[in-house]
Design a protein around this motif. Structure first.
Motif, PDB file in Angstrom:
ATOM      1  N   LEU A 116       0.794  -1.179  -0.066  1.00 40.27           N
ATOM      2  CA  LEU A 116       0.031  -0.117   0.059  1.00 40.27           C
ATOM      3  C   LEU A 116       0.908   1.351   0.065  1.00 40.27           C
ATOM      4  CD1 LEU A 116      -2.683  -1.224   2.522  1.00 40.27           C
ATOM      5  CD2 LEU A 116      -2.760  -1.225   0.144  1.00 40.27           C
ATOM      6  N   LEU A 117       1.774   1.320   0.875  1.00 38.32           N
ATOM      7  CA  LEU A 117       2.890   2.409   0.852  1.00 38.32           C
ATOM      8  C   LEU A 117       4.103   1.789   1.728  1.00 38.32           C
ATOM      9  CD1 LEU A 117       2.881   3.741   3.859  1.00 38.32           C
ATOM     10  CD2 LEU A 117       0.760   4.586   3.366  1.00 38.32           C
ATOM     11  N   THR A 118       5.086   2.706   1.413  1.00 37.29           N
ATOM     12  CA  THR A 118       6.540   2.273   2.008  1.00 37.29           C
ATOM     13  C   THR A 118       6.724   3.285   3.022  1.00 37.29           C
ATOM     14  OG1 THR A 118       7.243   1.049   0.072  1.00 37.29           O
ATOM     15  CG2 THR A 118       8.736   1.684   2.058  1.00 37.29           C
ATOM     16  N   THR A 119       6.901   3.250   4.283  1.00 39.74           N
ATOM     17  CA  THR A 119       7.215   4.447   5.246  1.00 39.74           C
ATOM     18  C   THR A 119       8.601   5.109   5.055  1.00 39.74           C
ATOM     19  OG1 THR A 119       8.155   2.783   6.713  1.00 39.74           O
ATOM     20  CG2 THR A 119       5.915   3.019   6.857  1.00 39.74           C
ATOM     21  N   GLU A 153       7.459  -1.862   4.334  1.00 38.97           N
ATOM     22  CA  GLU A 153       6.345  -2.064   3.299  1.00 38.97           C
ATOM     23  C   GLU A 153       4.965  -2.399   4.059  1.00 38.97           C
ATOM     24  OE1 GLU A 153       7.524  -4.718   0.357  1.00 38.97           O
ATOM     25  OE2 GLU A 153       9.259  -3.597  -0.075  1.00 38.97           O
ATOM     26  N   ILE A 154       4.007  -1.437   3.921  1.00 44.28           N
ATOM     27  CA  ILE A 154       2.669  -1.691   4.473  1.00 44.28           C
ATOM     28  C   ILE A 154       1.765  -2.534   3.370  1.00 44.28           C
ATOM     29  CG2 ILE A 154       0.711  -0.626   5.676  1.00 44.28           C
ATOM     30  CD1 ILE A 154       3.481  -0.388   7.175  1.00 44.28           C
ATOM     31  N   VAL A 160      -5.367   3.817   8.886  1.00 41.04           N
ATOM     32  CA  VAL A 160      -4.697   5.046   8.798  1.00 41.04           C
ATOM     33  C   VAL A 160      -3.753   5.056   7.785  1.00 41.04           C
ATOM     34  CG1 VAL A 160      -2.954   6.208   9.920  1.00 41.04           C
ATOM     35  CG2 VAL A 160      -4.974   5.370  11.298  1.00 41.04           C
ATOM     36  N   ALA A 161      -3.290   3.745   7.413  1.00 40.40           N
ATOM     37  CA  ALA A 161      -2.318   3.672   6.095  1.00 40.40           C
ATOM     38  C   ALA A 161      -2.967   4.010   4.997  1.00 40.40           C
ATOM     39  CB  ALA A 161      -1.767   2.313   6.115  1.00 40.40           C
ATOM     40  N   MET A 162      -4.245   3.832   4.829  1.00 40.31           N
ATOM     41  CA  MET A 162      -5.182   4.039   3.551  1.00 40.31           C
ATOM     42  C   MET A 162      -5.063   5.715   3.492  1.00 40.31           C
ATOM     43  SD  MET A 162      -5.389   1.455   1.792  1.00 40.31           S
ATOM     44  CE  MET A 162      -6.863   1.735   0.637  1.00 40.31           C
ATOM     45  N   GLU A 179       3.828   4.905  13.220  1.00 43.60           N
ATOM     46  CA  GLU A 179       4.421   3.977  12.645  1.00 43.60           C
ATOM     47  C   GLU A 179       4.741   4.384  11.027  1.00 43.60           C
ATOM     48  OE1 GLU A 179       5.341   0.486  13.025  1.00 43.60           O
ATOM     49  OE2 GLU A 179       5.312   1.275  15.075  1.00 43.60           O
ATOM     50  N   LEU A 180       3.746   5.281  10.627  1.00 42.91           N
ATOM     51  CA  LEU A 180       3.510   5.378   9.140  1.00 42.91           C
ATOM     52  C   LEU A 180       4.199   6.619   8.741  1.00 42.91           C
ATOM     53  CD1 LEU A 180       0.050   4.795   8.786  1.00 42.91           C
ATOM     54  CD2 LEU A 180       1.653   3.516   7.947  1.00 42.91           C
TER      55      LEU A 180
END
Length: 251
Positions: A36-39, A44-45, A80-82, A132-133
């Motif tokens: 979904l995304l990389t912090t 990697e999430i 929250v990641a989205m 975390e993100l």
């Protein structure tokens, strides 16, 4: 799993363990989920279980998504990641994170400090997910500018939230009236996620949870998705799923 490695995904021990558990159970994965995304720390999430993938896909396809499931299924973190991904992609202009400030055994009035200091402990899981993100300085800057707002549910009354990614966490502790108030804040160009665990309701006796009626109330309405997860979707310590299952059997 080998395809994911060939694509350059950074797999962890937890990824392998979860994939093995799913392959042996009812939730055998069709393919390794996309990142979904990389912090900024390089993590990697991505969704790790069938239920989590269904949750993420529902968020992508719908304006309003309900995520209902036990503790440890990643509802808050993935939501929250989205939201962070949507902000990075400039799909929305701000993120609004909210929770009901409902006591779980302790009394709010006896906590030290002013109102903000009393309420902040209830919002801590949302701050933790952000930490975390996002880099600490980035998160602090976004909060200072109002790009990211973390506030109790009561602060949502009377507002219209346009071009925002709006998340209500711990929604099992919102009454019928509070949940209706929150849902009707939805404005143009926004997405909304409502998360909760109906087995952990902390409302006073006689105050029914608004989340309990949501699956029947909104079933079949276009652009609204209801995703229910269970202990097979728990991604915390393996013992957590056994604890949840034990309480479910006792109920």
């Amino acid at each position: 799993m080998s395809a994911a490695v060939n694509e350059g995904a950074n797999l962890t021990v937890d990824d392998v363990a979860l994939a093995a558990r799913e392959a042996l159970g009812k939730n055998a994965p069709a393919a390794h989920p996309k990142t979904l995304l990389t912090t900024q720390r390089g993590r990697e999430i991505r969704p790790k279980t069938a239920g989590q993938r269904a949750f993420v896909e529902a968020i992508e396809r719908n304006t309003l998504t309900f995520g209902i499931g036990p503790a440890g299924t990643g509802k808050t973190f993935l939501a929250v990641a989205m939201a962070v991904r949507a902000l990075r992609n400039r799909e929305i202009s701000r993120i609004v994170l909210s929770r009901p400030a409902v006591e779980a055994g302790e009394k709010l009035g006896f906590l030290p400090g002013d109102l903000k200091e009393k309420v902040d402990p209830y919002l801590r899981p949302l701050y933790d997910a952000l930490a975390e993100l996002l880099d600490d300085s980035v998160a602090a800057r976004f909060v200072e500018r109002g790009t990211i707002e973390v506030a109790p549910l009561a602060y949502m009354r009377g507002r219209t939230l346009n071009e925002a990614f709006v998340i209500l966490d711990e929604a099992q502790n919102a009454t019928h009236e509070q949940l209706k108030m929150f849902l009707t804040r939805l404005g143009a160009g926004s997405k909304m996620i409502v998360n909760g665990d109906v087995t952990q309701i902390d409302l006073p006796r006689g105050a029914p949870s608004g989340l309990l009626e949501a699956p029947a109330l909104f079933a079949g309405i276009p652009d609204i998705a209801i995703v229910e997860m269970d202990e097979s979707d728990i991604v915390r310590h393996p013992l957590v799923s056994k604890i949840v299952a034990a309480y479910r059997k006792r109920a």
